[in-house]
Every structure is written in structure tokens, then in C-alpha cells.
Design a protein around this motif. Structure first.
Motif, PDB file in Angstrom:
ATOM      1  N   GLN A 199       0.823  -1.196   0.000  1.00  0.00           N
ATOM      2  CA  GLN A 199       0.000   0.000   0.000  1.00  0.00           C
ATOM      3  C   GLN A 199       0.867   1.261   0.000  1.00  0.00           C
ATOM      4  N   CYS A 200       2.009   1.230   0.675  1.00  0.00           N
ATOM      5  CA  CYS A 200       2.923   2.381   0.643  1.00  0.00           C
ATOM      6  C   CYS A 200       3.393   2.654  -0.788  1.00  0.00           C
ATOM      7  N   LEU A 201       3.755   1.597  -1.511  1.00  0.00           N
ATOM      8  CA  LEU A 201       4.186   1.762  -2.892  1.00  0.00           C
ATOM      9  C   LEU A 201       3.033   2.215  -3.777  1.00  0.00           C
ATOM     10  N   ARG A 202       1.850   1.678  -3.524  1.00  0.00           N
ATOM     11  CA  ARG A 202       0.669   2.077  -4.281  1.00  0.00           C
ATOM     12  C   ARG A 202       0.396   3.575  -4.080  1.00  0.00           C
ATOM     13  N   GLN A 203       0.477   4.022  -2.840  1.00  0.00           N
ATOM     14  CA  GLN A 203       0.213   5.431  -2.546  1.00  0.00           C
ATOM     15  C   GLN A 203       1.269   6.320  -3.191  1.00  0.00           C
ATOM     16  N   TYR A 204       2.494   5.853  -3.237  1.00  0.00           N
ATOM     17  CA  TYR A 204       3.554   6.603  -3.910  1.00  0.00           C
ATOM     18  C   TYR A 204       3.202   6.827  -5.376  1.00  0.00           C
ATOM     19  N   LEU A 205       2.745   5.783  -6.054  1.00  0.00           N
ATOM     20  CA  LEU A 205       2.384   5.909  -7.462  1.00  0.00           C
ATOM     21  C   LEU A 205       1.159   6.800  -7.640  1.00  0.00           C
ATOM     22  N   VAL A 206       0.207   6.678  -6.727  1.00  0.00           N
ATOM     23  CA  VAL A 206      -0.977   7.545  -6.783  1.00  0.00           C
ATOM     24  C   VAL A 206      -0.576   9.008  -6.625  1.00  0.00           C
ATOM     25  N   ASP A 207       0.328   9.294  -5.699  1.00  0.00           N
ATOM     26  CA  ASP A 207       0.785  10.672  -5.490  1.00  0.00           C
ATOM     27  C   ASP A 207       1.502  11.197  -6.735  1.00  0.00           C
ATOM     28  N   LEU A 208       2.289  10.342  -7.370  1.00  0.00           N
ATOM     29  CA  LEU A 208       2.936  10.762  -8.610  1.00  0.00           C
ATOM     30  C   LEU A 208       1.896  11.090  -9.672  1.00  0.00           C
ATOM     31  N   ALA A 209       0.870  10.229  -9.791  1.00  0.00           N
ATOM     32  CA  ALA A 209      -0.168  10.466 -10.792  1.00  0.00           C
ATOM     33  C   ALA A 209      -0.881  11.784 -10.543  1.00  0.00           C
ATOM     34  N   THR A 210      -1.049  12.154  -9.288  1.00  0.00           N
ATOM     35  CA  THR A 210      -1.786  13.365  -8.939  1.00  0.00           C
ATOM     36  C   THR A 210      -0.924  14.614  -9.050  1.00  0.00           C
ATOM     37  N   HIS A 211       0.326  14.533  -8.580  1.00  0.00           N
ATOM     38  CA  HIS A 211       1.146  15.735  -8.450  1.00  0.00           C
ATOM     39  C   HIS A 211       2.334  15.796  -9.418  1.00  0.00           C
ATOM     40  N   ALA A 267      -2.344  -1.869 -11.700  1.00  0.00           N
ATOM     41  CA  ALA A 267      -3.592  -1.326 -12.244  1.00  0.00           C
ATOM     42  C   ALA A 267      -4.654  -2.413 -12.370  1.00  0.00           C
ATOM     43  N   LEU A 268      -4.249  -3.629 -12.728  1.00  0.00           N
ATOM     44  CA  LEU A 268      -5.206  -4.729 -12.802  1.00  0.00           C
ATOM     45  C   LEU A 268      -5.768  -5.082 -11.435  1.00  0.00           C
ATOM     46  N   ASP A 269      -4.947  -4.883 -10.406  1.00  0.00           N
ATOM     47  CA  ASP A 269      -5.334  -5.268  -9.052  1.00  0.00           C
ATOM     48  C   ASP A 269      -6.136  -4.192  -8.337  1.00  0.00           C
ATOM     49  N   ASP A 270      -6.009  -2.937  -8.763  1.00  0.00           N
ATOM     50  CA  ASP A 270      -6.590  -1.814  -8.024  1.00  0.00           C
ATOM     51  C   ASP A 270      -7.347  -0.906  -8.986  1.00  0.00           C
ATOM     52  N   ASP A 271      -8.672  -0.848  -8.872  1.00  0.00           N
ATOM     53  CA  ASP A 271      -9.500  -0.063  -9.790  1.00  0.00           C
ATOM     54  C   ASP A 271      -9.200   1.430  -9.700  1.00  0.00           C
ATOM     55  N   ASP A 272      -8.999   1.934  -8.500  1.00  0.00           N
ATOM     56  CA  ASP A 272      -8.718   3.370  -8.357  1.00  0.00           C
ATOM     57  C   ASP A 272      -7.407   3.733  -9.038  1.00  0.00           C
ATOM     58  N   PHE A 273      -6.394   2.908  -8.844  1.00  0.00           N
ATOM     59  CA  PHE A 273      -5.123   3.169  -9.501  1.00  0.00           C
ATOM     60  C   PHE A 273      -5.256   2.997 -11.012  1.00  0.00           C
ATOM     61  N   TYR A 274      -6.073   2.057 -11.445  1.00  0.00           N
ATOM     62  CA  TYR A 274      -6.339   1.847 -12.873  1.00  0.00           C
ATOM     63  C   TYR A 274      -6.860   3.136 -13.506  1.00  0.00           C
TER      64      TYR A 274
END
Length: 609
Positions: free
Chosen positions: A328-340, A360-367
């Protein structure tokens, strides 16, 4: 009648000390670990006790083998505990406290001291217990499985333990100041108790600073540079970025480093892991989710369980929860990159696309965040899905490389954009698109759909090719292939073979049936589902092609049929379709016919000169 097992102590010690551990150097880890655990045990009795570990290399002036001393100010051992804990394999001095304080100690198996027998033949332990008054005891253990206990003539001034090892002749390399320093820093560099090394009359404090993720910094940029410098020192490479890690389960903290290269998708990254600040392993594999193979980590855990060799974590529910939290820490890192920082994310995708796609296949929000930035190979070149959808509301794709090769040239000439989804995860990502983004249409494309967009012939052109159509339909009737004549680009492509989605499977099944014996053929027949009415494959002739236009004027029916059959086989081969036995015979007959025709022309013109 019950009998007791007979245990060969020499054999057991040899097995544990030479085969359980990965390197003789782990004896330093085990002695530092015992000293640390003894200090923690004393703190349960005396919470303000500071504790320290002293390592001294004693080199003989007469050239004799050197001696290594490990000394701690821990809880110490009584005479009874020496017999019980140091002479019983599998019995740990921490075992009594494990139920109440299991997570306070690193060692839990009672076998670590045996690692010392990889580098010495005899161990001397001098100890004074906080529970035993001022008595000091000596325990001398030997590699043959014998030991002795007696009161020591040299009383310790305070509770604690000293362990003396005299180097064996084949292990002297582990008793040099440089090697002892390297091993002590390697295994104990993060320990919270001071480690002092004395050699050649000089004493050095080996671990004056806490790990870099626990230090205070003046700014986020300064912290990032310090963490990247630590990663460079640990792994010997410059990383793209660093990600702080933390998990409540197992009390895990540390740093993940983003690799500067794209690793093999099936490769599992190995990580440097510490347990209660003591190095556990540099090759731990089960720490992160499988999709996170684009990072390497340095982490310290307080409450994960080690395996018996203490070189990996035990697979249990706590480790599973910790792994999910670190993911989840790595997922949040990628989400933050996508946003900022979308440009940074795009660079990371270029390096580590497979990991991003798997997540992305595993997480709809990240997808939803990344799908439009993912690059895909298309008939019109590489493009992101966002670029694709700007030009077309329907996303068309093929799932095999052969189909993409077959349609790419013709589709590109028509300006039709088709995605090659033959790469790992691409088809699954596209199939997920309408489930997550409701306004999107996705269509599996086949070569049979291409002729639908081709230019139709005029009435005059249809009359001019009627004979070609009739001969072609007769020649291909036995192959269940329909014939059409249209005009399309590029003009140099004479024909296009298009079949339905299940076409390649049916061709493979037919070929397997031809090549198998009667019994296996009957099994294939039984396994095949009853056929429903289906669209037949089609061979489309391109009237823009000069060869096809010339064929339309050929009057010799045999020559025209032979040419049609050869164009049919060529279209199959260009479409990477396997030839069945009848088609192979067609190819052979056609080649022989062309050779005979050429030979006939040469003979008519005079033959050899």
C-alpha cells in the motif's frame, strides 16, 4: 517399550554450524545477537540500564592464532542456566520470557552459539548473572560435543558475559581487524546499543548514528538525498527515487528504492532486512507483493518471526499483513505521482511498465489514474490510450502477435488504429476498460473485419473480374474459404486472408487431427463443441494490385486456378497461419506447376544455347 533417540553431538554440531548458515561470517551476527538479547533481558529487570557491546581482537605477539572477545553488560547466566541453555540444543535462554516478551528478542531457537564452531574448535564463556550474586562461572564447550563448567578465577566486576574464540587455522581470515570491523558493521550497524571495537590498541565506536529513516532532516529534499545515498552505499547503484515504508503489522519501517533499469518480469527482487536492528538477510524475497519487482528495499522489523537460520522471515499471517501494508505504501507513492508529478510517473512507466500494469489490474482506483498514460503498440505507432481515444471512441485490439502482423500493414494504410495487446497484461487491461470507465467501448478485432471498410468495385469492374471470381470460388470451395474482390491499400498487397476469432484454433485442431492416430483423432472430435452457424474465412483480392488485375485477364483456366491457389497459400503464410496437409499439397503442386511452366517457356524459346 519406549527407547530414547541416540544423538551424535559431533554430527549435530557439524550439521548446524556448517550447513544451516550461509557463511562462516555469521558467527559475528550470532554473538552480537546474543549480546543484544542479553542487554534487552537486563532492561526488563533494570529499565534504565544503558547497555553496550565490546568486541576486542587479541593478537598474539608470538605469532599464535588470534583470539576474539565479545563482551556485553547483559543479564548473564547462572551455573544452572549454563547447563540448561548452552548445553541443550534447541533450548533458548529467552524461552521462559518468550510468551510474555516474544518480540523483545532476536534469537529464539537456542542454536546460534553453534555457529562459532565454523571458525573455532573451542568456546570459552565467562558470565556473571544479575540473579547470582557476585559468582562468575566459566563454560568451555568443544566441537566434539563435550563441555565443562567451573567457577572462574577471574571474577567479572559486574553482571554480563564474555565469549572468547581462538581462531582455527583455516579461519584466521575472519580474525583480522578489517574483517571483524566489516562483519560487525554489516550485521550490527543499526543496533541501538553502542558497539565498540578494539584492535591494535585503538577503540572505535562502530554505530554512532541511527538508521537514515530515523534521523531528523532540515528539508524533504535533504532527507531524500540522504536516503538515496544510503541506498547507493547498500546496493552499489544509483536509484531513480526512494519511497519511505512503514507497516504496523510486524512493526516494519524502512525505504524502498526504485530501480534505474527494468528487471525481468519473472525475477523476484531480493531485499536487505533487519530484525530488531540486527541484519537478518540480504536476499529476503517474501517481503513485498509480487507486482512490486521494480524496487529493492532496506527495512527493519520489530515483530516478524525469523526462520531457524535467521536469514529470512517466517511466512505467517503477520508477514502477510505487513506485505500488504508495504504494498500500500508503494501504491500510494504511485498515486501521489499520478496526482502531483505526472511526468515523473510517465518516466517511471517507461522503466517499469509491467509493475504499473499489474498494480492497475489489481486496483481499480489506480487503474483510473494511470490507464490513459500507459503506452500501447498500435498499427499507427506507439501511443498512449488517451491519445488513442482522442481519435476513436472504440478501442480495437488483437490478442496475438501473428494477428497484429497480419493486419498492421493493411490497417495502417486505411488509417485504422488497432492495438497489439499480445504483450503481458495488455489484453486484460483493455478488457477491464469498459467495466471501470462506463463510457468506453472495447472491441476484439480480427482480420475478417478489415474488408468491411475496403472500397467496393464499380459495376464495370465487377464484370471484368467475374471470371476470376468464379475460378477462385471453385478452387477454394473445398477449403471452406469465401472469395471477395475489393480495392484497398497498400496496392502491393495482392490478397488478405481474414478469418473469425476462433479460426486459428480450428486450424490448429484440424492439423492436430490430421497428424494424430485414429484414437487421438476420435478424442479430439469428442472434445470439440458442436459447431454453431459461423462466418467462414475469406480471401479478399485487391484490384489495386497489378498482379490481380493481370489475373483478371488470364484466359487459361488451369493457369488462373494455379495462380489463385498460390495466392491463397501466400496469404495464409503472411497471416502466420499453419498449413494443413491439403494446403501443403497445394503449395507443392503450385510450385511444381510454376517450375514446369517456366521450363516450358524456356524450351519454346530454344532451350539451352
Amino acid at each position: 517399550m519406549d527407547h530414547r533417540f541416540q544423538v551424535n553431538l559431533r554430527g549435530v554440531i557439524d550439521l548446524l554450524s556448517h550447513h544451516l548458515y550461509s557463511s562462516p561470517g555469521v558467527f559475528v551476527r550470532e554473538l552480537l545477537q546474543n549480546a543484544t538479547d542479553a542487554t534487552r533481558a537486563r532492561r526488563h529487570l533494570e529499565p534504565t540500564h544503558p547497555g553496550r557491546v565490546r568486541v576486542e581482537l587479541i593478537e598474539k605477539q608470538d605469532g599464535g592464532r588470534p583470539t576474539l572477545l565479545f563482551e556485553d553488560e547483559g543479564v548473564g547466566l547462572t551455573e544452572e542456566e549454563l547447563h540448561r541453555f548452552l548445553a541443550t540444543i534447541g533450548e533458548s535462554s529467552k524461552r521462559e520470557a518468550l510468551e510474555a516478551h516474544r518480540n523483545d528478542f532476536i534469537g529464539q531457537f537456542g542454536i546460534g552459539l553453534l555457529s562459532c564452531f565454523m571458525v573455532c574448535d573451542e568456546l570459552l564463556v565467562v558470565t556473571r548473572s544479575v540473579k547470582g550474586g557476585d559468582e562468575t562461572w566459566e563454560w568451555r564447550g568443544r566441537q566434539d560435543g563435550t563441555y565443562s563448567v567451573r567457577p572462574s578465577e577471574h571474577r567479572l566486576a559486574q553482571p554480563g558475559t564474555q565469549v572468547f574464540l581462538i581462531a582455527r587455522a583455516d579461519a584466521v581470515e575472519y580474525f583480522t581487524p578489517e574483517r571483524v570491523r566489516q562483519l560487525a558493521l554489516h550485521y550490527g550497524g543499526l543496533l541501538p546499543f553502542p558497539i565498540h571495537l578494539t584492535a591494535h590498541g585503538r577503540t572505535e565506536h562502530l554505530n554512532p548514528e541511527p538508521p537514515p529513516w530515523r534521523r531528523a532532516y532540515g528539508s524533504a529534499g535533504e532527507r531524500r538525498q540522504a536516503l538515496l545515498a544510503h541506498g547507493r552505499a547498500v546496493f552499489g547503484m544509483d536509484f531513480v527515487d526512494c519511497v519511505p515504508l512503514r507497516a504496523e503489522a510486524g512493526q516494519v519501517e524502512g525505504v524502498a528504492y526504485v530501480l534505474p533499469f527494468s528487471p525481468n518480469f519473472h525475477a523476484r527482487q531480493t531485499h536487505r532486512v533487519y530484525l530488531k536492528d540486527m541484519l537478518l538477510s540480504e536476499r529476503a524475497e517474501n517481503l513485498l507483493p509480487d507486482w512490486a519487482f521494480f524496487v529493492r528495499c532496506v527495512v527493519n522489523a520489530q515483530e516478524l518471526r525469523p526462520t531457524a537460520s535467521r536469514e529470512a522471515f517466517y511466512e505467517d499471517a503477520t508477514l502477510a499483513r505487513a506485505r500488504a501494508a508495504l504494498g500500500q505504501c508503494l501504491r500510494q507513492y504511485l498515486v501521489d505521482l499520478a496526482t502531483h508529478e505526472p511526468r515523473t510517473l510517465q518516466r517511471l512507466i517507461a522503466l517499469h511498465g509491467l509493475s504499473v500494469k499489474a498494480l492497475a489490474l489489481d486496483d481499480d482506483d489506480f487503474y483510473r489514474l494511470v490507464i490513459h498514460w500507459l503506452p500501447f503498440e498500435t498499427t499507427l505507432g506507439m501511443m498512449t490510450l488517451e491519445h488513442y481515444r482522442q481519435a476513436s471512441s472504440t478501442v480495437r485490439y488483437v490478442t496475438t502477435l501473428d494477428t497484429f502482423r497480419q493486419v498492421s500493414r493493411v490497417a495502417a494504410a486505411q488509417g485504422l488504429c488497432i492495438i497489439n495487446a499480445a504483450y503481458t497484461h495488455d489484453a486484460a487491461l483493455l478488457e477491464k476498460l469498459p467495466r471501470v470507465l462506463k463510457d468506453t467501448r472495447v472491441e476484439l478485432f480480427s482480420a475478417a473485419q478489415l474488408p468491411q471498410g475496403f472500397e467496393e468495385l464499380t459495376a464495370e469492374e465487377r464484370d471484368g473480374v467475374s471470371r476470376l471470381r468464379r475460378v477462385a470460388e471453385e478452387a477454394l470451395a473445398s477449403f471452406d474459404c469465401e472469395v471477395s474482390l475489393k480495392k484497398f491499400l497498400p496496392a502491393e498487397v495482392p490478397t488478405l486472408y481474414g478469418d473469425v476469432e476462433e479460426g486459428p484454433f480450428r486450424r490448429d485442431l484440424e492439423r492436430a487431427r490430421e497428424e494424430s492416430d485414429a484414437l487421438y483423432a476420435s478424442l479430439l472430435e469428442g472434445a470439440q463443441e458442436p459447431e454453431a452457424p459461423e462466418q467462414k474465412p475469406q480471401l479478399c483480392f485487391n484490384l489495386r494490385n497489378p498482379v490481380v488485375r493481370r489475373l483478371a485477364r488470364v484466359r487459361d483456366t488451369a493457369q488462373l486456378r494455379l495462380s489463385v491457389e498460390m495466392l491463397y497459400v501466400q496469404a495464409l503464410l503472411l497471416g502466420h497461419r499453419p498449413l494443413n496437409a491439403r494446403e501443403m499439397a497445394l503449395l507443392n503442386r503450385g510450385l511444381l506447376g510454376l517450375i514446369e511452366a517456366k521450363l516450358g517457356d524456356d524450351e519454346d524459346s530454344g532451350g539451352l544455347h
